[in-house]
Design a protein around this motif. Structure first.
Motif, PDB file in Angstrom:
ATOM      1  N   PRO A 185       5.866   5.029  -5.723  1.00 21.37           N
ATOM      2  CA  PRO A 185       5.925   6.148  -6.683  1.00 21.37           C
ATOM      3  C   PRO A 185       4.570   6.734  -7.042  1.00 21.37           C
ATOM      4  CG  PRO A 185       6.024   4.085  -7.868  1.00 21.37           C
ATOM      5  CD  PRO A 185       5.915   3.720  -6.424  1.00 21.37           C
ATOM      6  N   GLY A 186       3.492   6.284  -6.426  1.00 19.23           N
ATOM      7  CA  GLY A 186       2.173   6.860  -6.702  1.00 19.23           C
ATOM      8  C   GLY A 186       1.405   6.079  -7.744  1.00 19.23           C
ATOM      9  N   VAL A 187       1.172   4.814  -7.468  1.00 20.23           N
ATOM     10  CA  VAL A 187       0.424   3.990  -8.430  1.00 20.23           C
ATOM     11  C   VAL A 187      -0.984   3.735  -7.901  1.00 20.23           C
ATOM     12  CG1 VAL A 187       2.451   2.866  -9.406  1.00 20.23           C
ATOM     13  CG2 VAL A 187       1.358   1.876  -7.391  1.00 20.23           C
ATOM     14  N   GLN A 188      -1.859   3.411  -8.810  1.00 21.75           N
ATOM     15  CA  GLN A 188      -3.252   3.154  -8.464  1.00 21.75           C
ATOM     16  C   GLN A 188      -3.643   1.763  -8.942  1.00 21.75           C
ATOM     17  OE1 GLN A 188      -5.028   5.305  -6.637  1.00 21.75           O
ATOM     18  NE2 GLN A 188      -3.184   6.579  -6.643  1.00 21.75           N
ATOM     19  N   GLU A 189      -4.754   1.295  -8.435  1.00 19.81           N
ATOM     20  CA  GLU A 189      -5.272   0.024  -8.910  1.00 19.81           C
ATOM     21  C   GLU A 189      -5.569   0.150 -10.405  1.00 19.81           C
ATOM     22  OE1 GLU A 189      -7.858  -1.567  -5.911  1.00 19.81           O
ATOM     23  OE2 GLU A 189      -8.737  -2.957  -7.364  1.00 19.81           O
ATOM     24  N   GLY A 190      -5.171  -0.840 -11.156  1.00 25.43           N
ATOM     25  CA  GLY A 190      -5.383  -0.788 -12.610  1.00 25.43           C
ATOM     26  C   GLY A 190      -4.117  -0.404 -13.356  1.00 25.43           C
ATOM     27  N   GLN A 226       6.630  -5.921   7.114  1.00 23.76           N
ATOM     28  CA  GLN A 226       8.076  -6.173   7.151  1.00 23.76           C
ATOM     29  C   GLN A 226       8.857  -5.223   6.246  1.00 23.76           C
ATOM     30  OE1 GLN A 226       8.481 -10.404   6.228  1.00 23.76           O
ATOM     31  NE2 GLN A 226       9.367 -10.724   8.267  1.00 23.76           N
ATOM     32  N   LEU A 227       8.501  -5.191   4.983  1.00 22.60           N
ATOM     33  CA  LEU A 227       9.305  -4.456   4.003  1.00 22.60           C
ATOM     34  C   LEU A 227       8.539  -3.309   3.347  1.00 22.60           C
ATOM     35  CD1 LEU A 227      10.967  -7.455   2.091  1.00 22.60           C
ATOM     36  CD2 LEU A 227      11.864  -6.196   4.029  1.00 22.60           C
ATOM     37  N   GLY A 228       7.309  -3.077   3.774  1.00 22.32           N
ATOM     38  CA  GLY A 228       6.441  -2.155   3.037  1.00 22.32           C
ATOM     39  C   GLY A 228       6.830  -0.697   3.098  1.00 22.32           C
ATOM     40  N   THR A 229       7.448  -0.256   4.192  1.00 25.91           N
ATOM     41  CA  THR A 229       7.724   1.171   4.323  1.00 25.91           C
ATOM     42  C   THR A 229       8.625   1.694   3.204  1.00 25.91           C
ATOM     43  OG1 THR A 229       8.724   2.850   5.737  1.00 25.91           O
ATOM     44  CG2 THR A 229       9.581   0.650   5.967  1.00 25.91           C
ATOM     45  N   VAL A 253       0.829  -1.213   0.000  1.00 23.22           N
ATOM     46  CA  VAL A 253       0.000   0.000   0.000  1.00 23.22           C
ATOM     47  C   VAL A 253       0.865   1.266   0.000  1.00 23.22           C
ATOM     48  CG1 VAL A 253      -0.270   0.046   2.525  1.00 23.22           C
ATOM     49  CG2 VAL A 253      -1.983   1.126   1.087  1.00 23.22           C
ATOM     50  N   SER A 254       2.112   1.157   0.475  1.00 25.97           N
ATOM     51  CA  SER A 254       2.989   2.335   0.481  1.00 25.97           C
ATOM     52  C   SER A 254       3.299   2.830  -0.926  1.00 25.97           C
ATOM     53  CB  SER A 254       4.294   2.017   1.212  1.00 25.97           C
ATOM     54  OG  SER A 254       4.914   0.906   0.597  1.00 25.97           O
ATOM     55  N   LEU A 255       3.097   1.997  -1.918  1.00 28.31           N
ATOM     56  CA  LEU A 255       3.382   2.409  -3.296  1.00 28.31           C
ATOM     57  C   LEU A 255       2.361   3.427  -3.804  1.00 28.31           C
ATOM     58  CD1 LEU A 255       5.427   0.068  -3.190  1.00 28.31           C
ATOM     59  CD2 LEU A 255       4.874  -0.371  -5.578  1.00 28.31           C
ATOM     60  N   LYS A 256       1.278   3.560  -3.049  1.00 25.61           N
ATOM     61  CA  LYS A 256       0.313   4.611  -3.416  1.00 25.61           C
ATOM     62  C   LYS A 256       0.965   5.990  -3.282  1.00 25.61           C
ATOM     63  CE  LYS A 256      -4.270   2.745  -2.467  1.00 25.61           C
ATOM     64  NZ  LYS A 256      -5.487   2.895  -1.656  1.00 25.61           N
ATOM     65  N   ALA A 257       1.832   6.108  -2.260  1.00 29.03           N
ATOM     66  CA  ALA A 257       2.511   7.400  -2.053  1.00 29.03           C
ATOM     67  C   ALA A 257       3.772   7.488  -2.887  1.00 29.03           C
ATOM     68  CB  ALA A 257       2.853   7.565  -0.577  1.00 29.03           C
ATOM     69  N   GLU A 278      14.942  -0.897   1.451  1.00 28.52           N
ATOM     70  CA  GLU A 278      15.588  -1.007   0.143  1.00 28.52           C
ATOM     71  C   GLU A 278      14.973  -2.077  -0.761  1.00 28.52           C
ATOM     72  OE1 GLU A 278      17.925   0.870  -1.012  1.00 28.52           O
ATOM     73  OE2 GLU A 278      18.198   2.054   0.806  1.00 28.52           O
ATOM     74  N   MET A 279      13.979  -2.783  -0.259  1.00 30.26           N
ATOM     75  CA  MET A 279      13.394  -3.844  -1.085  1.00 30.26           C
ATOM     76  C   MET A 279      11.875  -3.834  -0.968  1.00 30.26           C
ATOM     77  SD  MET A 279      14.384  -7.846  -1.219  1.00 30.26           S
ATOM     78  CE  MET A 279      15.911  -7.529  -2.057  1.00 30.26           C
ATOM     79  N   LYS A 280      11.208  -4.041  -2.102  1.00 33.40           N
ATOM     80  CA  LYS A 280       9.738  -4.082  -2.102  1.00 33.40           C
ATOM     81  C   LYS A 280       9.292  -5.462  -2.559  1.00 33.40           C
ATOM     82  CE  LYS A 280       9.155   0.053  -0.824  1.00 33.40           C
ATOM     83  NZ  LYS A 280      10.464  -0.106  -0.183  1.00 33.40           N
ATOM     84  N   ARG A 281       8.174  -5.896  -1.974  1.00 34.78           N
ATOM     85  CA  ARG A 281       7.686  -7.224  -2.263  1.00 34.78           C
ATOM     86  C   ARG A 281       6.412  -7.101  -3.105  1.00 34.78           C
ATOM     87  NH1 ARG A 281       8.711 -10.796   2.838  1.00 34.78           N
ATOM     88  NH2 ARG A 281       7.589  -9.139   3.873  1.00 34.78           N
ATOM     89  N   PHE A 282       6.300  -7.932  -4.149  1.00 35.27           N
ATOM     90  CA  PHE A 282       5.095  -7.953  -4.983  1.00 35.27           C
ATOM     91  C   PHE A 282       4.577  -9.396  -5.013  1.00 35.27           C
ATOM     92  CE2 PHE A 282       7.974  -4.717  -6.786  1.00 35.27           C
ATOM     93  CZ  PHE A 282       7.223  -3.587  -6.478  1.00 35.27           C
TER      94      PHE A 282
END
Lengths: 813, 257
Positions: free
Chosen positions: A156-161, A185-188, A150-154, A192-196
């Motif tokens: 780089p600023g992505v949205q659903e879709g 764990q890694l969301g903030t 959910v931090s990726l909303k801020a 240095e690493m993001k999980r998808f």
């Protein structure tokens, strides 16, 4: 009891305007405090609960898959301190984000990527479509879908879709963002690493591509090395839990990390191993800063409320002198009178605090989704935490104590003096040596009024002092962060205007630079290298730059000049008791020991103060990449930063896919967060200024109301002598202005002198031990004068009641 | 021919309390002249103070008009009324009503600073002279709380004339004073009148009234009688005072005082 009830009711009725103000201030204080404490407690509780729900380990580690083999796992499992171990696969793959319209998202994450399979990885929880709550179940994503933190909303600023493109060699696989999940764990954004998360089938498909690519290119030794994020390879994630015995013995994740590093050879060199508390610390970084600022604000409100309480008690005793004397003459003991006042003030404060507590509790749920973008956990609001209630109880006790203290002067009232109208209690020191001169009469009368009853103005000066100090502090922080690259400099970061990554060996970097210079001269160009190194079990960041003049925030010593010199983050230095000149011993990727001389200490948010800066070659040697080709990316600062987009377009047009122009600098993907922090402090500055102005009006109106009552006689005389109500209002305004100006000046000076130290202590928790607030004299002076003028206007407006003073009242006497 | 300063035209004042209308002044027509020391007498509740405060613009009449030098003052704006008080009217109340945080000297000087076209230094000189004249020179730098009632009232008298007003309104100026201080203050008022100061004083004390050269008798809100007297001789002996007292008392007796 009936007598006490009657007297308290009469007292509340008589001072209803003051009590209304105290109620309001107490309510605001309680709302701010309960909001802050609840928010902090809720987020921490959710972070803890979320880690438990996904069964996260007390120690988390991620490494190249080949590094965590069965032998390593068996070795770890054999330790008595280790309970369950959960191991799952992950794929390190370069990614790109595109909007739903196909346009590339401007700032792609430069952190590493861990693509994991639904069902194999930890069981993350998805957020509802509106982002306000957590879904009860998380279905497996479709074959072309991906869940992202959910931090990726801020950032780089992505949205659903929107689309996530996974790049493996020459192959690209596109996924649609189908939901956002909590990753405690890694969301903030600070990690240095993001999980998808993708479907198992999609994971296997990408895994095959990774294996094919790995056959051609060897996997890096360290998943956190700078080049690793450009490579596709298999990784493994490990969550190790403390055994029940170890937990009962009081061991924590940090202890387990240390034990693993001591007992297991892999763990001694693992760069991606973290205690769960360390990860929680990263996640809660912004919450702690925001909570601290909000907490200070709440205490400021309380201080003002207390000052007004004190002032009101004093003037109330002064005004009701005769009444108190009469009550004493009727046989009421001093203790009963004091008790009566304590009940009045404590009762109103209690009501205000209770109302504020309720208000704060109502507001918290609305703020939590915003913090989900920073912490990557969505907290739900429970009842106000006991800590908030305990804090408010302490404040209430403080109010009662202050009122009890102030009412001690009731003992000095004698019935005889009271029957004489209390006049003998009024003493003014003669100022005959310096009589009023006649010029600037309003000003002179204002000064005389202040000097004749100084104690009456102490509270006002106190209010002005704390308000101005706080505003100067908030504006000072905002001023430091405002402006291009200012925030980066303040937090010890650096940023490029343009990144160039050569994707083809046929392109010459010199040629690319010539093309860039067609748009704007290049001011600086550099290369970055990055590595993670294990210290006491936990991974710590090392960065190297070919141009070290970019590094800001050297608090002691100097920048590294040689490959064996290290600029050490303040928190790392503190934890290892390192000083300039000491030796830092580090194991490189090849397992060999490197010795660095600490040449300086660094104040920077880099790895929360645990990062270390080396020379570019120093990091490459540490990461074991010294022999490899140079880093494929170069960073550029242009003479005209605004021309960066044009330069990027020209390079893309000239070189096509042979050159990648997406941002790859170390802090490139912090732009959105920095913007957020800048906006937060800018908004906070204006909000605080508005709140301060409101508080000034409130405080002045409460204080002036009492003053008008106390000085009603003199005001009547002035009016009989021909003073207009406007002149009298001006006199009041000048009194408040003069006192407020002194208070503001003191507060502003204290904030300007001590603000940097204070913020250094606060931000120092995250590595920024040196934070110079903007103490520009013009700004500080402007704020001081501005706030004093607010007091002047507030006093002029509040003193309109002077018009109600009728000369005939003198006759009635 | 004396110049009129204050004139009233069918001046009425009534108050309403609990739905009951109470008429305090009924169609009062009177004129106050330049240089006169006018005393308004009457029993309690006759409307003396109400009349004084209507004349001085401190209270608004219910009907009728009050003219200052031919111009109505009943509907002046607050600003203009303040100007009138600062420049042309002086007041002495029953209580001294000094500003508590100003010294006696400053209490006298402060209204003087409001006088148009006068330099502060001139005001200070005028205040000093008045303080001296009132016998307050030694205590000039004391605060009101450090002065006796008589000193305070003398200070209030000095304050009322510091601007050289056209007229001084005095409401029972000796009402709060003891026997020793009363003649002192009355003498000061006579002295001021002797130097040309117009004074309008409300009193219920015959000893005070006989200092005036014109006495008006008010009863039930109307002027029932008027007595003109020669100007009071401040150097007069006991026999002079006794004779004047007898004259005034005889007149009051004729009005059923």
């Amino acid at each position: 009891m009936a007598l006490m009830r009657t007297l308290v009711a009469a007292g509340l009725k008589r001072g209803r305007a003051s009590f209304a103000g105290i109620f309001l201030l107490m309510a605001l204080t309680a709302a701010a405090l309960s909001f802050t404490v609840s928010m902090y407690a809720d987020l921490n509780a959710r972070e803890e609960a979320a880690l438990a729900e996904i069964e996260a380990g007390d120690v988390y580690a991620v490494d190249v898959a080949a590094n965590i083999d069965g032998e390593v796992v068996a070795e770890i499992e054999a330790l008595p301190e280790v309970g369950e171990i959960r191991l799952n696969g992950a794929l390190s793959v370069p990614v790109r984000f595109y909007g739903a319209d196909g346009e590339a998202v401007g700032e792609n994450p430069t952190s590493g990527t861990a693509l994991v399979a639904w069902g194999d990885a930890l069981d993350f929880r998805l957020l509802s479509d509106d982002g306000m709550r957590l879904s009860d179940d998380t279905p497996e994503p479709g074959p072309d879908e991906v869940y992202v933190p959910v931090s990726l909303k801020a950032s780089p600023g992505v949205q659903e879709g929107d689309k996530l493109e996974v790049l493996v060699g020459d192959e690209a696989r596109c996924f649609t963002i189908a939901g956002f999940f909590e990753d405690p764990q890694l969301g903030t954004p600070f990690l240095e690493m993001k999980r998808f998360v993708v479907a198992q089938s999609a994971y296997d498909e990408v895994g095959s591509l990774v294996d094919e690519a790995a056959a051609l290119v060897e996997a890096p030794a360290d998943p956190f090395a700078s080049q690793a994020k450009f490579a596709a390879y298999r990784m493994a994630e490990m969550n190790a839990h403390l055994s029940d015995d170890a937990r009962e013995a009081g061991l924590t994740g940090a202890d387990l990390v240390r034990i693993l590093a001591e007992e297991v050879a892999w763990a001694n060199t693992a760069t991606g191993m973290f205690a769960s508390d360390t990860l929680v610390g990263y996640a809660m970084m912004v919450v702690v800063i925001g909570g601290a600022v909000m907490g200070v604000f709440a205490l400021l409100l309380f201080a003002i409320a207390l000052i007004i309480c004190t002032h009101t008690v004093s003037t109330s005793i002064e005004e009701g002198y005769a009444d108190y004397g009469t009550l004493k003459a009727l046989g009421l003991p001093n203790r009963a009178l004091r008790g009566m006042l304590v009940v009045e003030y404590a009762g109103v404060s209690l009501a205000g605090l209770a109302a504020g507590l309720a208000l704060g509790s109502v507001l918290v749920p609305f703020a939590l989704p915003f913090f989900a973008q920073l912490t990557c956990v969505l907290a739900s609001n429970a009842a106000p935490p006991p800590a908030a209630i305990a804090l408010l109880a302490v404040l209430l006790a403080l109010v009662a104590a202050v009122v009890a203290l102030k009412t001690a002067k009731l003992a000095r009232i004698s019935p005889l003096v009271a029957f004489r109208g209390g006049t003998s209690d009024v003493r003014f020191r003669s100022r005959g040596e310096r009589p009023l001169g006649g010029s600037h009469l309003s000003l002179q009368l204002a000064v005389r009024a202040i000097m004749s009853a100084k104690r009456r103005y102490v509270g006002l000066a106190g209010c002005a002092c704390v308000l101005c100090a706080f505003i100067v502090l908030v504006f000072g922080i905002g001023g430091t962060l405002r402006g291009e690259n200012s925030a980066q400099d303040a937090f010890g970061m650096w940023e490029s205007d343009l990144s160039i990554t050569l994707a083809s060996p046929d392109v010459d970097i010199a040629e690319v630079e010539r093309v860039i210079e067609e748009t704007s001269p290049i001011e600086k160009s550099w290369q970055e290298a990055f590595a993670m190194v294990n210290f006491g079990g936990e991974g710590r960041s090392f960065a190297g730059l070919s141009d070290l003049t970019l590094v800001q925030g050297v608090t002691e010593g100097r920048l590294p000049e040689h490959d064996n010199e290290a600029l050490v983050g303040v928190n790392l230095a503190k934890s290892m008791d390192l000083r300039v000149g000491d030796e830092l011993v580090v194991d490189g990727a090849d397992g060999k020991e490197r010795r660095f001389v600490v040449c300086g200490l660094l104040s920077a948010m880099f790895n929360a103060g645990y990062g270390t800066i080396l020379t570019y070659d120093g990091v490459r040697d540490l990461a074991g990449t010294a022999e490899d080709a140079a880093e494929p990316s170069r960073q550029y600062q242009l003479a005209d930063p605004d021309a960066a987009d044009d330069a990027r377009a020209v390079v893309e047009a000239r070189f096509g896919d042979a050159v990648d122009t997406r941002a790859t600098g170390m802090f490139a993907d912090t732009g959105s967060i920095i913007d957020l922090i800048q906006q937060l402090f800018a908004a906070m500055g204006y909000a605080m200024a508005a709140v301060a102005a409101t508080l000034a009006f409130l405080a002045v109106s409460l204080i002036i109301g009492r003053m008008l009552t106390a000085e009603r006689h003199d005001l009547g005389v002035y009016r009989a002598l021909g003073f207009t109500s406007r002149a009298l209002r001006l006199q009041f305004a000048l009194r408040f202005f003069l006192v407020a100006f002194v208070g503001c000046a003191l507060g502003a000076t204290a904030a300007a002198l001590g603000g940097s130290w204070l913020m250094g202590q606060l931000f120092g928790l995250f590595g920024v031990s040196r934070f110079a607030i903007d103490a520009n004299p013009l700004m500080v002076g402007g704020l001081t004068l501005g706030l004093a003028l607010v007091f002047l206007i507030a006093a002029y407006a509040s003193a309109r009641k002077v018009r109600r003073v009728d000369v005939r009242e003198l006759v009635a006497e | 021919m004396k110049e009129p300063i204050i004139q009233t035209e069918r001046l009425c004042k009534s108050y309403a309390a609990d739905g009951v209308q109470s008429h305090v002044l009924s169609n009062v027509d009177l004129t106050l002249y330049e240089g006169d020391f006018t005393a308004i007498m009457g029993p309690s509740g006759s409307g003396k103070s109400t009349l004084l405060y209507c004349l001085s613009g401190m209270d608004a009449p219910t009907a009728g008009d009050v003219l200052y030098r031919g111009k109505s003052i009943t509907s002046l704006r607050e600003q203009d009324m303040a100007e009138l008080r600062a420049q042309y009217f002086g007041f002495v109340f029953q209580q001294a009503h000094l500003v508590s945080n100003l010294t006696l000297f400053e209490n006298v000087a402060v209204p003087g600073y409001l006088k148009d076209g006068r330099a502060p230094a001139d005001t200070r000189a005028a205040a000093s002279a008045l303080i001296e004249r009132m016998g307050l020179a030694e205590d000039a730098h004391h605060l009101p709380s450090q002065a006796s009632g008589g000193q305070q009232q003398r200070c209030a008298v000095a304050r009322s004339v510091v601007n050289g007003p056209d007229i001084v309104f005095a409401d029972e100026p000796t009402g709060a004073l003891n026997r020793a201080n009363t003649p002192e203050v009355l003498s000061l008022l006579c002295e001021l009148n002797g130097s040309g100061q117009s004074i309008c004083m409300v009193t219920h004390d015959v000893l005070c009234a006989l200092r005036a050269n014109r006495v008006l008798y008010l009863e039930d809100g109307s002027i029932k009688g008027e007595l003109d007297l020669p100007a009071f001789r401040t150097q007069g002996d006991a026999a002079y005072l006794k004779a004047r007292d007898a004259q005034v008392n005889a007149w009051l007796s004729s009005l059923a005082w």
